[in-house]
Design an enzyme around this catalytic site. Structure first.
Site, short mmCIF file in Angstrom:
data_model
loop_
_atom_site.label_atom_id
_atom_site.label_comp_id
_atom_site.label_asym_id
_atom_site.label_seq_id
_atom_site.Cartn_x
_atom_site.Cartn_y
_atom_site.Cartn_z
N ASP A 1 16.20 9.98 39.94
CA ASP A 1 16.63 10.28 38.57
C ASP A 1 15.52 10.93 37.75
O ASP A 1 15.72 11.97 37.12
CB ASP A 1 17.05 8.99 37.84
CG ASP A 1 18.40 8.48 38.32
OD1 ASP A 1 19.17 9.26 38.90
OD2 ASP A 1 18.68 7.29 38.09
N ARG B 1 10.80 -3.42 28.70
CA ARG B 1 11.16 -2.15 28.04
C ARG B 1 10.41 -1.89 26.73
O ARG B 1 9.95 -0.77 26.51
CB ARG B 1 12.67 -2.07 27.81
CG ARG B 1 13.52 -2.15 29.08
CD ARG B 1 13.02 -1.28 30.18
NE ARG B 1 13.91 -1.27 31.33
CZ ARG B 1 13.58 -0.78 32.52
NH1 ARG B 1 12.38 -0.28 32.72
NH2 ARG B 1 14.44 -0.81 33.51
N ASP C 1 19.23 -0.93 29.04
CA ASP C 1 17.86 -0.42 28.97
C ASP C 1 17.73 0.78 28.03
O ASP C 1 16.74 0.92 27.33
CB ASP C 1 17.37 -0.07 30.38
CG ASP C 1 17.11 -1.32 31.21
OD1 ASP C 1 16.73 -2.34 30.60
OD2 ASP C 1 17.28 -1.28 32.43
N SER D 1 21.01 -1.00 42.59
CA SER D 1 20.06 -0.56 41.58
C SER D 1 19.13 -1.73 41.30
O SER D 1 19.60 -2.83 40.95
CB SER D 1 20.81 -0.15 40.31
OG SER D 1 19.91 -0.10 39.23
#
Ligand code: ARG
Length: 415
Positions: free
Chosen positions: A14, A94, A123, A174
């Site tokens: 990604d 994060r 996220d 994931s």
């Protein structure tokens, strides 16, 4: 001169595609920033790949120490657990990443930050809201959320441009990991009826295959923070890494849950956080001994609020500062040692001691040496029961009433 963007770069497909996409589609010079929060990865290779893909600069930031000291341990002290089973490893990482993106953007004179989140998860919210709080003027770009290419489409897009992307076998899952825990989702886990296959776990042994003999570990805390294992003083990073090994070996810290995402959907999530769960259970045991009943009550009533705040991306808020100040104040006597037993998936407190303990053997014992004043109990009960006795006499039992018959609801039937 082209404008600059700082991209949170993991080295995966990604964000690799994102480097080129930001250049081609948006005309940015891309600075790739890779974080080390304890996720095992070959950072040199990641750095090299970013440059090969066309980034003008590739930076690596080791943030393990601030992650543990300023994010994971404060969450531990707050007792933050989301929906009973998630210790928030991904979620607390994060805001720190956002902070580093913003810092680098300011150092490098960039006008935007970018991340690889999709439009369906939590996220993206955490990155975006944290960035807005820290640097309201920065632009935020989420290439994957915008171009919405599937994995296959991204590979095609990359191949058409001869991009040096890594051709690893596509994992159906994931995953995200840092020192505090590992999160696994998607693939067959999207069927909540399917049991999680053993292959998804990387840090924990199956409790069924874990050793028959428990491991005993003593954890030292000072003012709510873990500072040592088995009598050896240790920095937080080493301590958490060590406990991840020890507790993982005994299958501690797996969760399998259906969780409520902030963006409105329920999702099936698997977590493994062996060290974090061991510390959480130990910390709770130490608080039981060092906090008063009203302190425990009030603190417990705020745990959920604290967990939601972390989950929902509200780390950099005044509300969090206020809650954190309260939590920190509660920790000033949370000092002592907890003995934990790691065994077959469980981390259980089996011994506790504290120089600031509110537990007193002399008061609690039924044996000789009892210093508790039994007559004082009688006096206390007289006062405690006084209004109850008075009401019974004057009202409830007056005129021969029998209000507490068994089988009626507290005797109030028909009232
Ligand atoms: N559901 C968890 C959370 O929102 C974990 C997310 C994991 N992220 C990922 N990219 N796999 O915190």
């Amino acid at each position: 001169m082209p404008k600059k963007v700082v991209l949170a770069y993991s080295g995966g497909l990604d964000t690799s595609v994102a480097i080129r996409w930001l250049q081609e589609e948006r005309g940015y010079d891309v600075i790739a920033l890779t974080f080390d929060l304890g996720n095992e990865k070959d950072l040199q290779t990641v750095e090299k790949r970013a440059i090969e893909l066309g980034a003008i600069k590739a930076l690596i930031r080791d943030a393990k120490t601030p992650f543990i000291n300023f994010f994971a341990f404060p969450a531990l002290m707050a007792g933050a657990v989301y929906e009973g089973q998630y210790l928030l490893a991904t979620a607390i990482g994060r805001p720190l990443m956002a902070k580093m993106l913003v810092d680098v953007a300011q150092e490098e004179g960039a006008s935007a930050i970018a991340h690889g989140c999709t439009g369906k998860g939590n996220d993206q919210v955490r990155f975006d809201v944290s960035t807005k709080a820290l640097a309201p003027k920065l632009d935020i770009i989420a290439p994957v959320r915008e171009h919405r290419m599937s994995r296959e489409e991204q590979i095609e897009w990359a191949n058409a441009r001869n991009l040096p992307i890594q051709h690893t076998k596509a994992s159906p899952y994931s995953t995200d990991e840092n020192l505090w825990g590992r999160s696994i989702e998607a693939g067959m886990l999207e069927d909540p009826w399917e049991a999680p296959p053993e292959e998804i776990y990387a840090w924990t042994k199956s409790p069924a295959d874990a050793p028959e003999t428990p491991r005993i570990v003593e954890i030292d805390f000072v003012e709510g923070r873990p500072v040592g294992l088995d009598g050896h003083e240790m920095d937080g990073v080493t301590l958490v890494q060590t406990l991840n090994q020890w507790a993982g070996e005994h299958g501690v810290g797996r969760s399998d849950m259906v969780e409520d995402r902030l963006i409105g959907i329920k999702s099936r999530e698997i977590y493994e956080a062996p060290g974090a769960w061991t510390l959480h259970n130990a910390h709770e045991a130490l608080e039981q001994m060092t906090l008063s009943k009203p302190q425990l009550r009030t603190k417990n009533s705020l745990r959920q609020e604290y967990a939601d705040l972390i989950y929902n991306g509200l780390w950099f808020t005044a509300h969090h500062q206020d809650l954190a100040a309260y939590v920190q104040s509660t920790q000033r006597f949370v000092t002592g040692t907890i003995r934990m037993r790691l065994h077959k998936g469980q981390a259980t407190a089996i011994g506790r001691k504290s120089p600031r303990s509110l537990y007193s053997y002399a008061l609690a014992t039924y044996d000789r040496g009892d210093q508790y004043d039994h007559n004082a109990a009688l006096g206390f009960i007289d006062i405690w029961g006084l209004p109850i006795q008075q009401q019974a006499r004057e009202q409830l039992l007056a005129d021969g009433q029998k209000p507490f018959q068994l089988g009626t609801s507290q005797g109030s039937e028909g009232a």
